[in-house]
Write a protein that holds these residues in place. Sequence first.
Motif, PDB file in Angstrom:
ATOM      1  N   GLN A  10       2.065  11.784   4.559  1.00 38.70           N
ATOM      2  CA  GLN A  10       1.986  10.634   5.455  1.00 38.70           C
ATOM      3  C   GLN A  10       3.242   9.776   5.333  1.00 38.70           C
ATOM      4  O   GLN A  10       3.825   9.678   4.251  1.00 38.70           O
ATOM      5  CB  GLN A  10       0.751   9.801   5.085  1.00 38.70           C
ATOM      6  N   PRO A  11       3.689   9.146   6.412  1.00 36.11           N
ATOM      7  CA  PRO A  11       4.846   8.247   6.312  1.00 36.11           C
ATOM      8  C   PRO A  11       4.486   6.980   5.551  1.00 36.11           C
ATOM      9  O   PRO A  11       3.349   6.509   5.606  1.00 36.11           O
ATOM     10  CB  PRO A  11       5.189   7.938   7.774  1.00 36.11           C
ATOM     11  N   TRP A  12       5.461   6.425   4.847  1.00 35.83           N
ATOM     12  CA  TRP A  12       5.234   5.196   4.097  1.00 35.83           C
ATOM     13  C   TRP A  12       5.755   3.987   4.873  1.00 35.83           C
ATOM     14  O   TRP A  12       6.617   4.096   5.732  1.00 35.83           O
ATOM     15  CB  TRP A  12       5.911   5.251   2.729  1.00 35.83           C
ATOM     16  N   ASP A  13       5.218   2.813   4.519  1.00 41.30           N
ATOM     17  CA  ASP A  13       5.580   1.530   5.119  1.00 41.30           C
ATOM     18  C   ASP A  13       5.285   1.527   6.615  1.00 41.30           C
ATOM     19  O   ASP A  13       6.040   0.999   7.425  1.00 41.30           O
ATOM     20  CB  ASP A  13       7.057   1.201   4.874  1.00 41.30           C
ATOM     21  N   ASP A  14       4.150   2.090   6.953  1.00 38.82           N
ATOM     22  CA  ASP A  14       3.746   2.212   8.355  1.00 38.82           C
ATOM     23  C   ASP A  14       2.288   1.787   8.464  1.00 38.82           C
ATOM     24  O   ASP A  14       1.386   2.486   8.003  1.00 38.82           O
ATOM     25  CB  ASP A  14       3.928   3.657   8.818  1.00 38.82           C
ATOM     26  N   ILE A  15       2.057   0.630   9.073  1.00 35.44           N
ATOM     27  CA  ILE A  15       0.686   0.139   9.208  1.00 35.44           C
ATOM     28  C   ILE A  15      -0.113   0.997  10.182  1.00 35.44           C
ATOM     29  O   ILE A  15      -1.348   0.974  10.189  1.00 35.44           O
ATOM     30  CB  ILE A  15       0.689  -1.339   9.660  1.00 35.44           C
ATOM     31  N   GLY A  16       0.591   1.807  10.998  1.00 39.50           N
ATOM     32  CA  GLY A  16      -0.091   2.710  11.913  1.00 39.50           C
ATOM     33  C   GLY A  16      -0.517   4.019  11.269  1.00 39.50           C
ATOM     34  O   GLY A  16      -1.303   4.761  11.848  1.00 39.50           O
TER      35      GLY A  16
ATOM     36  N   SER B  85       0.841  -1.186   0.000  1.00 41.14           N
ATOM     37  CA  SER B  85       0.000   0.000   0.000  1.00 41.14           C
ATOM     38  C   SER B  85       0.884   1.247   0.000  1.00 41.14           C
ATOM     39  O   SER B  85       2.080   1.182   0.285  1.00 41.14           O
ATOM     40  CB  SER B  85      -0.901   0.009   1.243  1.00 41.14           C
ATOM     41  N   HIS B  86       0.268   2.379  -0.305  1.00 43.14           N
ATOM     42  CA  HIS B  86       1.003   3.642  -0.361  1.00 43.14           C
ATOM     43  C   HIS B  86       0.525   4.591   0.742  1.00 43.14           C
ATOM     44  O   HIS B  86      -0.484   4.327   1.408  1.00 43.14           O
ATOM     45  CB  HIS B  86       0.816   4.296  -1.728  1.00 43.14           C
ATOM     46  N   ALA B  87       1.226   5.705   0.881  1.00 43.52           N
ATOM     47  CA  ALA B  87       0.854   6.728   1.870  1.00 43.52           C
ATOM     48  C   ALA B  87      -0.228   7.618   1.263  1.00 43.52           C
ATOM     49  O   ALA B  87      -0.007   8.797   0.982  1.00 43.52           O
ATOM     50  CB  ALA B  87       2.086   7.536   2.262  1.00 43.52           C
ATOM     51  N   ASP B  88      -1.403   7.051   1.036  1.00 40.76           N
ATOM     52  CA  ASP B  88      -2.437   7.713   0.226  1.00 40.76           C
ATOM     53  C   ASP B  88      -3.812   7.685   0.873  1.00 40.76           C
ATOM     54  O   ASP B  88      -4.828   7.620   0.184  1.00 40.76           O
ATOM     55  CB  ASP B  88      -2.507   7.055  -1.152  1.00 40.76           C
ATOM     56  N   GLN B  89      -3.863   7.779   2.204  1.00 39.05           N
ATOM     57  CA  GLN B  89      -5.176   7.773   2.859  1.00 39.05           C
ATOM     58  C   GLN B  89      -5.958   9.035   2.487  1.00 39.05           C
ATOM     59  O   GLN B  89      -5.409  10.117   2.396  1.00 39.05           O
ATOM     60  CB  GLN B  89      -5.026   7.661   4.370  1.00 39.05           C
ATOM     61  N   ASN B  90      -7.264   8.850   2.300  1.00 38.13           N
ATOM     62  CA  ASN B  90      -8.178   9.912   1.857  1.00 38.13           C
ATOM     63  C   ASN B  90      -7.887  10.375   0.433  1.00 38.13           C
ATOM     64  O   ASN B  90      -8.169  11.514   0.061  1.00 38.13           O
ATOM     65  CB  ASN B  90      -8.174  11.106   2.802  1.00 38.13           C
ATOM     66  N   SER B  91      -7.329   9.502  -0.392  1.00 42.13           N
ATOM     67  CA  SER B  91      -7.084   9.851  -1.789  1.00 42.13           C
ATOM     68  C   SER B  91      -8.174   9.253  -2.670  1.00 42.13           C
ATOM     69  O   SER B  91      -8.935   8.386  -2.249  1.00 42.13           O
ATOM     70  CB  SER B  91      -5.713   9.338  -2.244  1.00 42.13           C
ATOM     71  N   PHE B  92      -8.224   9.719  -3.917  1.00 43.49           N
ATOM     72  CA  PHE B  92      -9.205   9.209  -4.862  1.00 43.49           C
ATOM     73  C   PHE B  92      -8.572   9.117  -6.246  1.00 43.49           C
ATOM     74  O   PHE B  92      -7.536   9.736  -6.524  1.00 43.49           O
ATOM     75  CB  PHE B  92     -10.454  10.107  -4.922  1.00 43.49           C
TER      76      PHE B  92
ATOM     77  N   ALA C  73      -8.330  10.716   7.842  1.00 37.27           N
ATOM     78  CA  ALA C  73      -6.925  10.324   7.714  1.00 37.27           C
ATOM     79  C   ALA C  73      -6.034  11.039   8.729  1.00 37.27           C
ATOM     80  O   ALA C  73      -4.816  11.081   8.557  1.00 37.27           O
ATOM     81  CB  ALA C  73      -6.436  10.620   6.297  1.00 37.27           C
ATOM     82  N   THR C  74      -6.622  11.573   9.781  1.00 35.72           N
ATOM     83  CA  THR C  74      -5.832  12.327  10.762  1.00 35.72           C
ATOM     84  C   THR C  74      -4.684  11.489  11.308  1.00 35.72           C
ATOM     85  O   THR C  74      -3.536  11.949  11.394  1.00 35.72           O
ATOM     86  CB  THR C  74      -6.740  12.798  11.912  1.00 35.72           C
ATOM     87  N   GLU C  75      -4.984  10.244  11.667  1.00 40.20           N
ATOM     88  CA  GLU C  75      -3.947   9.376  12.236  1.00 40.20           C
ATOM     89  C   GLU C  75      -2.830   9.111  11.238  1.00 40.20           C
ATOM     90  O   GLU C  75      -1.668   8.910  11.618  1.00 40.20           O
ATOM     91  CB  GLU C  75      -4.574   8.061  12.695  1.00 40.20           C
ATOM     92  N   ALA C  76      -3.161   9.107   9.945  1.00 41.98           N
ATOM     93  CA  ALA C  76      -2.167   8.801   8.914  1.00 41.98           C
ATOM     94  C   ALA C  76      -1.061   9.848   8.856  1.00 41.98           C
ATOM     95  O   ALA C  76       0.056   9.557   8.416  1.00 41.98           O
ATOM     96  CB  ALA C  76      -2.842   8.686   7.551  1.00 41.98           C
ATOM     97  N   TYR C  77      -1.343  11.069   9.297  1.00 44.65           N
ATOM     98  CA  TYR C  77      -0.339  12.135   9.234  1.00 44.65           C
ATOM     99  C   TYR C  77       0.587  12.156  10.457  1.00 44.65           C
ATOM    100  O   TYR C  77       1.395  13.079  10.607  1.00 44.65           O
ATOM    101  CB  TYR C  77      -1.020  13.488   9.042  1.00 44.65           C
ATOM    102  N   ALA C  78       0.459  11.136  11.297  1.00 38.38           N
ATOM    103  CA  ALA C  78       1.417  10.893  12.379  1.00 38.38           C
ATOM    104  C   ALA C  78       1.656  12.121  13.260  1.00 38.38           C
ATOM    105  O   ALA C  78       2.803  12.476  13.584  1.00 38.38           O
ATOM    106  CB  ALA C  78       2.744  10.390  11.800  1.00 38.38           C
ATOM    107  N   GLY C  79       0.569  12.802  13.656  1.00 38.85           N
ATOM    108  CA  GLY C  79       0.676  13.922  14.575  1.00 38.85           C
ATOM    109  C   GLY C  79       0.973  15.251  13.930  1.00 38.85           C
ATOM    110  O   GLY C  79       0.986  16.292  14.619  1.00 38.85           O
TER     111      GLY C  79
END
Length: 850
Positions: free
Chosen positions: A617-623, A565-572, A644-650
């Motif tokens: 967003q960070p990549w290769d991070d399941i969190g 997967s990629h660092a693409d949460q909330n993408s379309f 996708a708030t959590e995806a941006y790691a703070g």
Amino acid sequence: MRNPLRQLWILVRAALVLAAAMPPAAAEPTRLAQTLLTRPDVVDDLTPGGGREMRPYPNDGAHPAQNPPSFRWRRGKTGDVYEVRIALESGEELVRFSSANLLTLKEPLPPGTHRWRLRRWPAFAAPLDWTGTRSFTIGPDIRRRSIENPADAYARAAERKRPRLLPGEPDRSLLIADAYIGWKRAFFDEVAARTGAPPLALPRNEAALGAGGVDQLSREELVAFRREIRGSVNRVMRLLHDGLIVWVVTRHLRDDRFGLDQALAAADWLTELDAFGATSNQAADLLNLRVAKALAVAYDIAHEELDGGQRRRMLTAIENRVQQTFDAYVVDDSRAIAAYPYNSHGYRHVLGILSIATVLAGDTPRARTWFEAAYPVFIGLGNPWGGDDGGYANGVNYGAWEVLNNLAYWDAIRSATGVDYFEAGWAREVSVFLNYVIPPGAPNSGFGDGAEDYRPYVWAETARMLFERTREPLAGHLYAGWRRLIREGELDASELQEEFASWTFLLGAGQPPAPIDTGGASARRLPGAAVFPSIGWAALHSDLADPDRYSILFKSSPYGSFSHSHADQNSFIINGRREPLAIDSGYYDTHKSRHHLAWTTRTEAHNAITFDGGKGQPWDDIGARGRLTRFTSCPGYDAIAGDATEAYAGQLAAAQRTIMYLRPDQVLVYDHLVSATPRRFEWNIHARRRMEPTADGGIRLAMDTGRVCIRQIAGPESGFGQTTDFPREPSKRLQPGWQPQWHGRYTVARPTTSADWLFLISLDCAEADVGEVAVTAGGYRVRIGDRIAHLGPSAELAVPAEGPADPGQCHAPPKRELIAGIREVDDDTSGPHPPAPDARSAIRRLRIGN
């Protein structure tokens, strides 16, 4: 010398069995898993301490797609025993003890909403506290799955007569007849022609695979070198499988060993490879186990033709290879699949170990050890990359690749033990997922590594082989739809040339042929929009049954940016008229290449939110995960919301996106962004061709026939710019045909701590009468033509102009009754197979090369 009367009887019998084959009776309706989007799971001792640990299932509010359901949870320490209590709706309580962190009941549960909890019993210590209680619902129409305990399943495999990999009669004759006089004849002729081509040419052996200087190679050069090794070994494995296929099909029709000698020569070549060298688990883990599986196929199918020495050498080679994989992925606590299932190779390895154990059952004591450890994972895990809605988090490209590889393992397990993976919830629902993500005419496969590739032949054959094993009409419909388009485009089978493919295509299914939906009736019954909560994907289509449709795919995934997967949460992405329009940019030249790391995996390469010059967003991070918070599909519009708030790691305090599709041709995209630090927020958009300005101040993304127009209609003052630059270009050696892409970006004029953006995307660049846009407490209120839309981060998503929607007309996900009856054979279906010939014509046709 063989008896000619017996040969005649075999031919006649095969033809008559084929002519008499009937499709199975219709079963209960396919459904989409009714997983709730908004209910958070219980937080307790079962909650993973690290993102890669086993997640508890059924999660709170789950609707399993199979009965009995499987239970799984975070693994404790070695030696722990788990006490599981299941409180049924009737008041009865079931108590089970398990030494593994997976449990599958043998008997189905009654319909109703039940609850489960557990406690751990550490070795030589008192039990720990009970976990929280999770509820789950068993619907009245959920398909029942037959479950065997490990001892019985192993005993059945050990008692099974060889060849274990072929079904018993009459299905064996059906498979042979279908390959020789049925609709698969053309494919068999290709295999037979390859097998009969003299002389047999095997590549050089170990010396060619162990070239020195590997440490001096770049990553791209190393990948190319490994591909060369894999290519040499794959060619030999193909010789093995092709030879065995021809021998199985023709052995009662000929007086020679046509095909067998080729297969055994290839098996000898593979046996002589150093199992601990360039094809070992450490050097090439997938290839190592596939070599073991190929040798196991030869060991089983040609068992009576092997002398004692050949059997011993072959068995030793298989043991050496399987044991390496078993030690690495089952025994090693640091990456055991039962503890850490989110490994892109691990689940397939477990399947491979189990399938080989069934083939060798009774011939080596190791087989029992492998079987007893792998079987609970196989039964209890289902698929670590998706849930009961059939989704696959690593994307369709990898999902199809995994299905095609795993079919050989699933087939072997079913044939030898009778345990049928294709009764499992994920296997039966994946055809629904594929119909929404790669419907006939789709130009790509959504999100993840390799999703930019157009692979219609692979998609069609994946659907067909799923149909053969599950009899899901939606799988048959997908196959038939793609085959129509492939014939128009004159594509061939060169996209699918793996060494195992011939065996899986011709002799793997183990079931009689059945009609396939060629008229599209199944798709016409599906709603235009669907959501797959287990992976956080949604698909909104203008007309699912029309190849020239427009499609909007959205992603906010609980799997984060991990694995493929990629660092693409909330993408379309947006596709239209069979062309990619708003694209996921970048190429998958290879995993972790310079280009892959510098661009393809990054948030700025996607139609997503970044800030301050492409930060995301960070990549290769399941969190670094997102989550779907609402999905509504009503007459006239669909709406999906993701957080996708959590995806941006703070880095951001809020990152929420809502997409509303006002049918047939207008799409609203709302973003709510908050940061404790002032940011220059960026709204990214990507295309294959240059984005042109429009008269209303927007941009146009156009291909040959498809086009969309985009403009900002509310939010902060923003400027637009575009470029074709990649930080690192794709490797010309690994991706020789790559083309430049255009990367557009709206950027706020000045740093700000919050932004509420509203964009309008017009499909086909259809005119839109945009009226007043008003700020509300929860977002925006906007008039589009004669409709009024309310958009907010998560709460009141949408209200049509006439007032609140009738709940009876909306669904989230699509209601079960909307696709009820799809499993029934439709009136306008027809089989993919030609009419079965009579016995006389069958005998005339059963000749190689005829």
